[in-house]
Design a protein around this motif. Structure first.
Motif, PDB file in Angstrom:
ATOM      1  N   GLU A  59       0.792  -1.224   0.000  1.00  0.00           N
ATOM      2  CA  GLU A  59       0.000   0.000   0.000  1.00  0.00           C
ATOM      3  C   GLU A  59       0.828   1.279   0.000  1.00  0.00           C
ATOM      4  OE1 GLU A  59       0.023  -1.472   4.364  1.00  0.00           O
ATOM      5  OE2 GLU A  59      -0.105  -2.320   2.349  1.00  0.00           O
ATOM      6  N   PHE A  60       2.142   1.195   0.057  1.00  0.00           N
ATOM      7  CA  PHE A  60       2.958   2.409   0.113  1.00  0.00           C
ATOM      8  C   PHE A  60       3.422   2.839  -1.281  1.00  0.00           C
ATOM      9  CE2 PHE A  60       3.264   0.959   4.532  1.00  0.00           C
ATOM     10  CZ  PHE A  60       2.942   2.136   5.180  1.00  0.00           C
ATOM     11  N   ALA A  61       4.334   2.139  -1.903  1.00  0.00           N
ATOM     12  CA  ALA A  61       4.826   2.522  -3.223  1.00  0.00           C
ATOM     13  C   ALA A  61       3.910   1.968  -4.314  1.00  0.00           C
ATOM     14  CB  ALA A  61       6.252   2.023  -3.420  1.00  0.00           C
ATOM     15  N   HIS A  62       3.909   2.643  -5.470  1.00  0.00           N
ATOM     16  CA  HIS A  62       3.138   2.137  -6.604  1.00  0.00           C
ATOM     17  C   HIS A  62       3.787   0.882  -7.198  1.00  0.00           C
ATOM     18  CE1 HIS A  62       1.813   6.386  -6.332  1.00  0.00           C
ATOM     19  NE2 HIS A  62       0.674   5.935  -6.803  1.00  0.00           N
ATOM     20  N   ARG A  63       5.118   0.896  -7.253  1.00  0.00           N
ATOM     21  CA  ARG A  63       5.875  -0.265  -7.714  1.00  0.00           C
ATOM     22  C   ARG A  63       6.994  -0.532  -6.729  1.00  0.00           C
ATOM     23  NH1 ARG A  63       5.866  -1.611 -13.204  1.00  0.00           N
ATOM     24  NH2 ARG A  63       3.738  -1.501 -14.007  1.00  0.00           N
ATOM     25  N   THR A  64       7.113  -1.774  -6.277  1.00  0.00           N
ATOM     26  CA  THR A  64       8.156  -2.143  -5.318  1.00  0.00           C
ATOM     27  C   THR A  64       9.031  -3.229  -5.903  1.00  0.00           C
ATOM     28  OG1 THR A  64       6.731  -1.598  -3.430  1.00  0.00           O
ATOM     29  CG2 THR A  64       8.634  -3.008  -2.996  1.00  0.00           C
ATOM     30  N   TYR A  65      10.343  -2.984  -5.924  1.00  0.00           N
ATOM     31  CA  TYR A  65      11.319  -3.954  -6.416  1.00  0.00           C
ATOM     32  C   TYR A  65      12.150  -4.440  -5.232  1.00  0.00           C
ATOM     33  CZ  TYR A  65      10.297  -2.548 -11.211  1.00  0.00           C
ATOM     34  OH  TYR A  65       9.676  -2.299 -12.407  1.00  0.00           O
ATOM     35  N   ILE A  66      11.973  -5.712  -4.875  1.00  0.00           N
ATOM     36  CA  ILE A  66      12.785  -6.310  -3.818  1.00  0.00           C
ATOM     37  C   ILE A  66      13.953  -7.009  -4.496  1.00  0.00           C
ATOM     38  CG2 ILE A  66      12.808  -7.891  -1.857  1.00  0.00           C
ATOM     39  CD1 ILE A  66       9.835  -7.390  -1.531  1.00  0.00           C
ATOM     40  N   GLU A  67      14.984  -6.238  -4.742  1.00  0.00           N
ATOM     41  CA  GLU A  67      16.151  -6.676  -5.499  1.00  0.00           C
ATOM     42  C   GLU A  67      17.414  -6.186  -4.803  1.00  0.00           C
ATOM     43  OE1 GLU A  67      16.074  -8.585  -8.108  1.00  0.00           O
ATOM     44  OE2 GLU A  67      13.964  -8.495  -8.743  1.00  0.00           O
ATOM     45  N   PRO A  68      18.572  -6.775  -5.139  1.00  0.00           N
ATOM     46  CA  PRO A  68      19.829  -6.267  -4.572  1.00  0.00           C
ATOM     47  C   PRO A  68      20.040  -4.806  -4.950  1.00  0.00           C
ATOM     48  CG  PRO A  68      20.169  -8.412  -5.598  1.00  0.00           C
ATOM     49  CD  PRO A  68      18.780  -7.988  -5.959  1.00  0.00           C
ATOM     50  N   ILE A  69      20.554  -4.044  -4.007  1.00  0.00           N
ATOM     51  CA  ILE A  69      20.777  -2.610  -4.233  1.00  0.00           C
ATOM     52  C   ILE A  69      22.156  -2.447  -4.868  1.00  0.00           C
ATOM     53  CG2 ILE A  69      20.806  -0.326  -3.159  1.00  0.00           C
ATOM     54  CD1 ILE A  69      19.057  -1.389  -0.969  1.00  0.00           C
ATOM     55  N   THR A  70      22.200  -2.659  -6.176  1.00  0.00           N
ATOM     56  CA  THR A  70      23.439  -2.565  -6.940  1.00  0.00           C
ATOM     57  C   THR A  70      23.224  -1.659  -8.145  1.00  0.00           C
ATOM     58  OG1 THR A  70      22.895  -4.502  -8.286  1.00  0.00           O
ATOM     59  CG2 THR A  70      24.109  -4.892  -6.233  1.00  0.00           C
ATOM     60  N   VAL A  71      24.320  -1.255  -8.774  1.00  0.00           N
ATOM     61  CA  VAL A  71      24.244  -0.377  -9.934  1.00  0.00           C
ATOM     62  C   VAL A  71      23.529  -1.071 -11.086  1.00  0.00           C
ATOM     63  CG1 VAL A  71      25.614   0.851 -11.659  1.00  0.00           C
ATOM     64  CG2 VAL A  71      26.299   0.905  -9.243  1.00  0.00           C
ATOM     65  N   GLU A  72      23.824  -2.367 -11.294  1.00  0.00           N
ATOM     66  CA  GLU A  72      23.219  -3.091 -12.410  1.00  0.00           C
ATOM     67  C   GLU A  72      21.703  -3.200 -12.252  1.00  0.00           C
ATOM     68  OE1 GLU A  72      27.369  -3.781 -11.903  1.00  0.00           O
ATOM     69  OE2 GLU A  72      25.709  -4.230 -10.529  1.00  0.00           O
ATOM     70  N   VAL A  73      21.259  -3.541 -11.060  1.00  0.00           N
ATOM     71  CA  VAL A  73      19.823  -3.673 -10.821  1.00  0.00           C
ATOM     72  C   VAL A  73      19.145  -2.313 -10.932  1.00  0.00           C
ATOM     73  CG1 VAL A  73      18.080  -4.241  -9.092  1.00  0.00           C
ATOM     74  CG2 VAL A  73      20.054  -5.747  -9.412  1.00  0.00           C
ATOM     75  N   ALA A  74      19.753  -1.275 -10.365  1.00  0.00           N
ATOM     76  CA  ALA A  74      19.164   0.058 -10.428  1.00  0.00           C
ATOM     77  C   ALA A  74      19.045   0.549 -11.868  1.00  0.00           C
ATOM     78  CB  ALA A  74      19.998   1.032  -9.600  1.00  0.00           C
ATOM     79  N   GLU A  75      20.036   0.244 -12.699  1.00  0.00           N
ATOM     80  CA  GLU A  75      19.968   0.672 -14.098  1.00  0.00           C
ATOM     81  C   GLU A  75      18.827  -0.031 -14.832  1.00  0.00           C
ATOM     82  OE1 GLU A  75      22.794   1.158 -18.072  1.00  0.00           O
ATOM     83  OE2 GLU A  75      23.502   0.025 -16.331  1.00  0.00           O
ATOM     84  N   ARG A  76      18.623  -1.307 -14.563  1.00  0.00           N
ATOM     85  CA  ARG A  76      17.521  -2.020 -15.204  1.00  0.00           C
ATOM     86  C   ARG A  76      16.172  -1.431 -14.784  1.00  0.00           C
ATOM     87  NH1 ARG A  76      20.248  -6.895 -13.763  1.00  0.00           N
ATOM     88  NH2 ARG A  76      18.567  -7.361 -12.290  1.00  0.00           N
TER      89      ARG A  76
END
Length: 596
Positions: A59-76
């Motif tokens: 109920e908080f964010a519109h889209r939630t990504y539970i992923e590693p906090i890395t540059v590669e994941v953030a870029e995707r």
């Protein structure tokens, strides 16, 4: 200033897994920021690798990504969601480091994404020790004598200039990771290697020892119109040399004079303006030499920190929420204060109570670990208590540790008199998790405030209050039964005092006495004249009938001197240091000492 129309979709970066120095405080801040953004109609995309948080609830964010906090994941995620902005100031050091990497690698520019809350320049100037030193020299704010090293050869060359003990602080690390205090060359080499390895930029700061100085923190908020406010001042009970997360802290600061507080306040405003944090909150740490009043800045966090969550809870001022809305283009005077619902957010909170934070350690799982507390954080949690006075809040916090203790028990010591005194003095001198209990025992065995201060470097103001608690507990114990304790004996100082004796009675015994003491007293961060809406009620008690004032004979009219008091909570040292001025209108004074 209206809200920015170019911000429609924001990527909020969380803090990731719960570790020492970065725990649920950032979940609290991230949740506040996410709700604030949604209130303004902004679409929120969240990246956080920890599913066991409140902010990752659907109920908080519109889209939630539970992923590693890395540059590669953030870029995707950026390529798929195409946000127009990234908010990195709510996720601690992890989010800040990721935002720095995304900006320096050109990923943000590639997708047309802007940093809000703190720019890349501000992050580098605050987190890079060398750039921070240069910035402070430009605005004339003093720092401890120091040097910088990127290799072991450079670090070893600094030993002749700095000497021992030396404090090692790596750049861009969390909770002092990799740093420490070196008292000899062997410790120095080991800590320097650890710091160079822990720093993402392989940069360490080696600075002169300021051990024994008093340490303060100020929570500062600034908007794009250059309005700056101080939300809260926080004082460490332990002197410099202990990480602020491992120290007992008190808000607002209790031992600062009004002149010292104004100097810290002015320095904080100059620092946040020079660093360039123009929309959000920052945490600035200072050291004050108790001998000559010399002030140095230790470091600055250009983001919401652990202390920001404490300051928000202590004052009721939602720092993360306000910071998120400032990042959208609002100014402080355009936002309403959630507590008063009448004044703008540009009004600084004024507390009429005292807040005490006590850290929680878990060395039981590591019985062979070194328990000495240094500049590297080791606490795994903390409790916060609110009271009318420091004594009341201190005992409440100690009882809230879920350790079965009240804070005034006698620790185990050897029976031999000489050995007992040696062990006691060692525990008072060296900062360890058990030191508060040994401070109590030191006063119980007849040590003076001056002796304890000489060993621990803790400010005498705090020591006198701890000593008074020991004496009060002894007086209560002399009554034999809890029901015989006069109401005013503990109701006027601390309801918790009824638990400071060696008895193990249930709550049923002191309840009648507490009920006679009065009703819960309302308090809040609005002691300047505004009423909280709704009024907050703290679990603290007072007597039903206030003490009557002694009538004095009216003196003939003449020029008198009236006390001019600084605005500070009752019981603080700042409130007790007054200045006097000749009264030019004697008819306005009822008697000397009356507030004008």
């Amino acid at each position: 200033m209206p809200k920015r129309n170019d911000i429609r979709k924001v990527l909020v970066i969380g803090s990731g897994p719960i570790v020492i120095g970065q725990a649920v405080e950032f979940d609290y801040s991230g949740t506040q920021a996410t709700k604030a953004l949604r209130e303004e109609g902004v679409e929120v995309v969240l990246l956080n690798s920890n599913p066991a948080t409140v902010m990752t609830d659907p109920e908080f964010a519109h889209r939630t990504y539970i992923e590693p906090i890395t540059v590669e994941v953030a870029e995707r995620i950026i390529a798929q969601e195409r946000p127009d902005s990234v908010l990195p100031t709510m996720g601690g050091q992890t989010a800040l480091n990721l935002a720095k990497a995304l900006a320096e690698q050109g990923i943000l520019e590639k997708y047309g994404v802007k940093l809000i809350g703190a720019s890349l320049e501000a992050i580098n100037k605050a987190e890079d020790r060398l750039l921070f030193k240069q910035a402070m020299e430009r605005i004339g704010v003093a720092l401890p004598k120091s040097g910088y090293a990127t290799t072991m050869e450079q670090a070893l060359a600094l030993t002749e200039e700095i000497g021992f003990p030396a404090i090692i602080r790596p750049s861009f690390t969390l909770g002092g990771t990799g740093g420490g205090i070196a008292y000899n060359r062997e410790e120095y080499e080991a800590i320097c290697r650890s710091g160079l390895k822990a720093s993402p930029t392989s940069t360490i700061l080696i600075e002169e020892s300021v051990l024994g100085w008093k340490e303060y923190e100020l929570e500062v908020v600034r908007d794009s119109a250059d309005n700056v406010i101080i939300v809260c001042s926080i004082e460490n009970l332990d002197p410099m040399g202990v990480h602020t997360g491992d120290s007992i802290t008190v808000a607002p600061a209790q031992t600062l004079t009004d002149r010292e507080y104004q100097r810290l306040r002015e320095a904080s405003m100059r620092i946040i303006r020079e660093i360039g944090v123009d929309t959000g909150g920052s945490n600035i740490q200072f050291g004050v030499n108790p001998r000559d009043g010399r002030i140095v800045v230790i470091e600055m966090n250009p983001r919401v920190s652990r202390s920001s969550a404490l300051a928000s809870k202590a004052t009721g001022y939602p720092i993360a929420k306000i910071a998120a809305k400032l990042a959208l283009g609002y100014t402080l005077d355009e936002l309403r204060n959630d507590i008063t619902r009448d004044t703008p957010a540009s009004f600084e909170p004024t507390l009429d109570y005292v807040v005490v934070k006590v850290p929680r350690f878990n060395f039981e799982k590591f019985p062979h670990a070194n328990r000495t507390l240094t500049t590297s954080m080791r606490a795994v949690g903390e409790v916060m208590a609110i009271g009318r006075t420091f004594r009341e809040a201190y005992l409440k916090a100690m009882r809230s540790m879920e350790s079965g203790r009240t804070g005034l028990e006698s620790p185990e010591l050897p029976e031999n008199k000489e050995e007992r005194r040696k062990v006691l003095r060692d525990y008072v001198r060296v900062p360890r998790p058990e030191r508060p209990g040994y401070l109590v025992q030191a006063f119980r065995e007849g040590m003076t405030v001056e002796e304890v201060h000489e060993l621990s470097a803790i400010d005498p103001w705090f020591l006198r209050h701890i000593q008074a608690l020991v004496h009060e507990a002894r007086r209560i114990q002399e009554f034999g039964k809890l029901e015989k304790v006069p109401t005013r004996c503990c109701a006027r100082r601390s309801r918790t005092a009824s638990r400071t004796s060696t008895w193990r009675s249930s709550w049923a015994a002191p309840r009648p006495m507490c009920e006679r003491a009065g009703t819960p007293r309302a308090s809040g961060p609005c002691s300047s004249g505004w009423t909280p809406a709704p009024p907050s009620s703290r679990p603290t008690r007072r007597t039903s009938t206030p003490p009557t004032r002694r009538r004095t004979r009216r003196r003939p009219p003449r020029a008198r001197r009236c006390s001019s008091w600084a605005a500070a909570p009752s019981g603080s040292a700042r409130a007790s240091s007054s200045t006097t001025a000749a009264c030019t209108r004697p008819s306005r004074c009822a008697r000397p000492g009356t507030r004008r």
